[in-house]
Design a protein around this motif. Structure first.
Motif, short mmCIF file in Angstrom:
data_model
loop_
_atom_site.label_atom_id
_atom_site.label_comp_id
_atom_site.label_asym_id
_atom_site.label_seq_id
_atom_site.Cartn_x
_atom_site.Cartn_y
_atom_site.Cartn_z
N VAL A 233 27.24 -21.92 -10.49
CA VAL A 233 28.61 -22.18 -10.40
C VAL A 233 28.82 -23.36 -9.62
CG1 VAL A 233 30.59 -20.90 -9.43
CG2 VAL A 233 29.10 -19.71 -10.85
N ILE A 237 28.04 -25.44 -14.52
CA ILE A 237 27.31 -25.02 -15.48
C ILE A 237 26.64 -26.30 -16.52
CG2 ILE A 237 26.78 -23.33 -17.09
CD1 ILE A 237 28.97 -21.55 -15.83
N GLY A 291 33.22 -20.03 -2.76
CA GLY A 291 34.38 -19.69 -3.11
C GLY A 291 35.37 -21.15 -2.77
N LEU A 294 34.95 -23.40 -5.34
CA LEU A 294 35.96 -23.08 -6.51
C LEU A 294 37.39 -23.40 -6.46
CD1 LEU A 294 34.59 -19.55 -7.96
CD2 LEU A 294 34.49 -21.78 -9.10
N ILE A 295 37.79 -23.27 -5.09
CA ILE A 295 39.13 -23.75 -4.81
C ILE A 295 39.38 -25.04 -5.16
CG2 ILE A 295 40.87 -23.83 -3.01
CD1 ILE A 295 39.72 -21.20 -1.83
N PRO A 298 37.47 -25.72 -9.93
CA PRO A 298 36.97 -24.52 -10.61
C PRO A 298 35.92 -24.66 -11.53
CG PRO A 298 39.29 -25.09 -10.63
CD PRO A 298 38.75 -26.26 -9.93
N ILE A 306 37.98 -29.67 -17.31
CA ILE A 306 38.85 -28.99 -18.54
C ILE A 306 40.23 -29.66 -18.67
CG2 ILE A 306 39.82 -26.97 -19.38
CD1 ILE A 306 37.92 -25.47 -17.52
N LEU B 120 40.93 -15.86 -6.46
CA LEU B 120 39.76 -16.88 -6.75
C LEU B 120 39.18 -16.76 -8.12
CD1 LEU B 120 37.70 -16.49 -3.66
CD2 LEU B 120 38.92 -18.79 -4.62
N ARG B 123 40.93 -17.69 -11.66
CA ARG B 123 41.04 -19.45 -12.16
C ARG B 123 39.98 -19.94 -13.00
NH1 ARG B 123 42.74 -22.74 -7.63
NH2 ARG B 123 41.46 -24.20 -7.95
N THR B 124 38.88 -19.10 -13.28
CA THR B 124 38.01 -19.44 -14.21
C THR B 124 38.19 -18.25 -15.44
OG1 THR B 124 36.34 -18.08 -13.08
CG2 THR B 124 36.41 -20.41 -12.37
N TYR B 128 31.98 -18.48 -16.46
CA TYR B 128 32.00 -18.61 -14.89
C TYR B 128 32.61 -17.16 -14.34
CZ TYR B 128 31.50 -23.59 -14.08
OH TYR B 128 31.12 -24.94 -14.30
#
Lengths: 306, 328
Positions: A233, A237, A291, A294-295, A298, A306, B120, B123-124, B128
């Protein structure tokens, strides 16, 4: 806190990281090429460890044990790909999760059935046991150094396989457009079995290598599997490079956090409270890292935008 | 053979009430406890079904809320049991033994953490989302293990089941009835929610995010609300589960439990009102009978699951009614 301690912990983190990479590389390859989320990857790790422990126990040779781990895990991977996984490529993620969850149950309880509930032990080979003295007078276990070397060698080998060989071209093409390479005459189902067996073999290898410094027991695969998920992650991926960077980040964060967070907290807290909250925070540190990534991004550090 | 889904649903509820009633008559309290376990697991899975079945998001971390609910009960009852103060900075409390208060706290904390985690993770989506929820679940698990104040790895034992006004909760059938009523209320809310504008919007965001956005819906907000509702219901189930066992431990946060909740839904039928209930009943029955037959019953559970995924999409309800479930 001395420089020696810091260097030792960094080496520990690297060792943990490269072993995670062996797991994460297979997972991310399987997802990248086949679009499959494989929860049973941890079971293949366990299969490798048990095969190594059993064979090394019979023959007394660690090398034979490693070979058995690779072979058993790759074979198990090829078999489950042909019997079960193959039917799941076009299925929804939920079905993939459930079927591979079922495989975990079957593998774990099946192994318990065969080997019993007690952990097995895999001894570090004679030639690699004991510490070595590194430049600067640091004593460090030779076996762990060997793990780092093996992990890096596998990373280089994987890179060469994917970037420099015909199979690698097919794998990369398969990631981009599976119909097209099928139309060009590549036997896709054989390629898929091969990729799955390759990922499984890597998982089995890391299971055997780590099995020599921990005990070999049922359920050893799943905590590693979930860490490998965190790794991919973070890395993105489908990206092997992402898996490598992510694995080292996770390995270092987890190891250094566990040692230094309690000490850091002790600077402004009393010792026992610092120990408590430091170790509690350390157990969460890689997830906090995840986390934050991801912020920021993503889809992971090296993931497709994307 | 096609059977009306409504008929299947009614049969299940009657059966679920009938078995413990029968056990009450022949004085088999253990069967009542098993039925209570099924009801509570069903409740947890109904919560998961909101985000998984209707919302189409495979949360592999719902044990988080189950565990938070469990620890809400454990911590409050622990302080009441030991007459110690729980200091929360702003105010302190001496815990409580009252179930309604515990449920509110359990749901509140579960909803709040679902809100934070949802901010959090939502968002995915897709793979994921599965991996990240799994990872967050692990984070809570390790936190529960490494936090020594409430038993750490060993968990917390609560000696007396908490009180509900007018009931003696230590009588197995009374506790069962309480859980059963809660399950029925939540099922009613679930059915109303699914048919409400909110439920339809959630459903449309699952089927096509782009189209939902085009007609002016905000999928993120809808999913976040669904995740919060989902977490709160599973949290309530966690509090009840802890009260059933009078014990909480970090295993309530384990990834296996998250996986089992998904399994319950799939056995019954994804997105179906009674899917989780049927799944939970079958699961507890399998666990009991196969578990009595062989120590390695998980092998057979695994084989059954594989068969369901490969041959019986739509679960038991799908088989009975001849319709496949929602596509996730």
């Amino acid at each position: 806190m001395s420089a020696i301690l810091i260097i030792e912990q960094i080496l520990n983190g690297l060792q943990f990281g490269v072993m995670l990479f062996l797991m994460a590389a297979g997972l991310t390859l399987i997802f990248g090429v086949m679009g499959l989320i494989n929860l049973a990857h941890g079971s293949l790790y366990m299969v490798g460890a048990f095969a190594a422990a059993a064979v090394a126990g019979w023959t007394g040779s660690f090398l034979l044990g490693l070979a058995a781990a690779l072979a058993a895990a790759a074979l198990a991977g090829a078999i489950i790909e042909m019997v079960v996984i193959r039917r799941l490529y076009s299925a929804a993620h939920l079905d993939q999760v459930l079927a591979t969850f079922a495989l975990i149950l079957i593998f774990s309880e099946g192994t318990r059935w065969v080997f019993g509930s007690f952990p097995l032990f895999l001894d570090i080979p004679e030639a690699l046991s004991g510490p070595v003295t590194l430049p600067g007078g640091i004593q460090y276990p030779l076996y762990r150094l060997a793990l780092i070397a093996i992990g890096l060698a596998v990373a280089v080998g994987l890179w060469a396989l994917i970037e420099r060989t015909r199979i690698g071209i097919q794998i990369r093409a398969g990631e981009n457009d599976r119909e097209m390479i099928g139309a060009l005459g590549v036997d896709i189902s054989k390629l898929y079995t091969l990729v799955f067996a390759l990922g499984a073999g890597l998982a089995g290898l890391s299971g055997a290598l780590v099995g020599a410094i921990q005990s070999v027991q049922v359920g050893m695969g799943e905590p590693v599997l979930i860490l490998a998920f965190v790794v991919i992650v973070i890395g993105g991926i489908g990206s092997i490079r992402g898996a490598f960077v992510g694995a080292l980040l996770v390995g270092l964060t987890d190891t250094l956090g566990g040692v230094f967070l309690p000490e850091l907290f002790a600077v402004f807290m009393e010792t026992s409270a610092a120990q408590k909250s430091g170790s509690a925070l350390a157990s969460m540190s890689i997830y906090i890292l995840m986390g934050l990534v991801l912020i920021w991004r993503p889809t992971g550090l090296f993931g497709a935008r994307i | 053979m096609r059977i009306e889904e409504r008929f299947v649903n009614a049969t299940v509820l009657v059966g679920l009430l009938g078995v413990p009633l029968w056990a009450l008559m022949i004085e088999e309290p253990f069967t009542i406890t098993l039925a209570t376990r099924a009801v509570i697991l069903a409740l947890a899975a109904v919560g998961l079904n909101v985000i998984l079945g209707v919302g189409g998001l495979v949360s592999f971390g719902h044990a988080i809320f189950f565990g938070i609910g469990g620890y809400a009960m454990g911590i409050l009852a622990f302080h009441a049991q030991t007459y110690s103060e729980l200091d929360l900075g702003l105010f302190s409390t001496s815990g409580t033994n009252s179930m309604p208060v515990i449920w509110l706290v359990a749901m509140g904390f579960s909803a709040f953490s679902a809100f934070l985690i949802g901010l959090l993770t939502l968002r995915t989506s897709g793979v994921y989302f599965i991996m990240i929820t799994l990872a967050f679940g692990q984070m809570f698990y390790y936190f529960a293990i490494s936090w020594p104040s409430y038993g750490g790895e060993d968990g917390l034992s609560i000696y007396v089941r908490n009180d509900f006004p007018g009931l003696n909760t230590l009588v197995p059938f009374q506790f069962f009835a309480l859980c059963f009523v809660i399950l029925c209320v939540v099922l009613f809310i679930y059915a109303r929610l699914q048919a409400s504008p909110f439920g339809l919007a959630l459903n449309s965001a699952r089927q096509s995010r782009a189209r939902a956005e085009t007609v002016g819906l905000d999928p993120m907000r809808i999913r976040l609300l669904a995740f919060v509702i989902s977490g709160a219901i599973t949290g309530l189930a966690g509090a009840l589960f802890a009260d059933l066992n009078r014990f909480v431990s970090p295993t309530m946060f384990s990834w296996q439990l998250s996986g089992e909740l998904i399994v319950l839904i799939i056995i019954g039928g994804v997105g179906r009102l009674m899917g989780p209930v049927i799944g939970a009943c079958l699961f507890v029955a399998l666990e009991h009978f196969l578990g009595g037959f062989t120590e390695f019953w998980h092998v057979f559970l695994g084989l059954i699951l594989l068969a369901i995924v490969l041959f019986a999409r739509g679960g038991v309800i799908g088989l009975l009614t001849g319709k496949e479930g929602a596509h996730v």
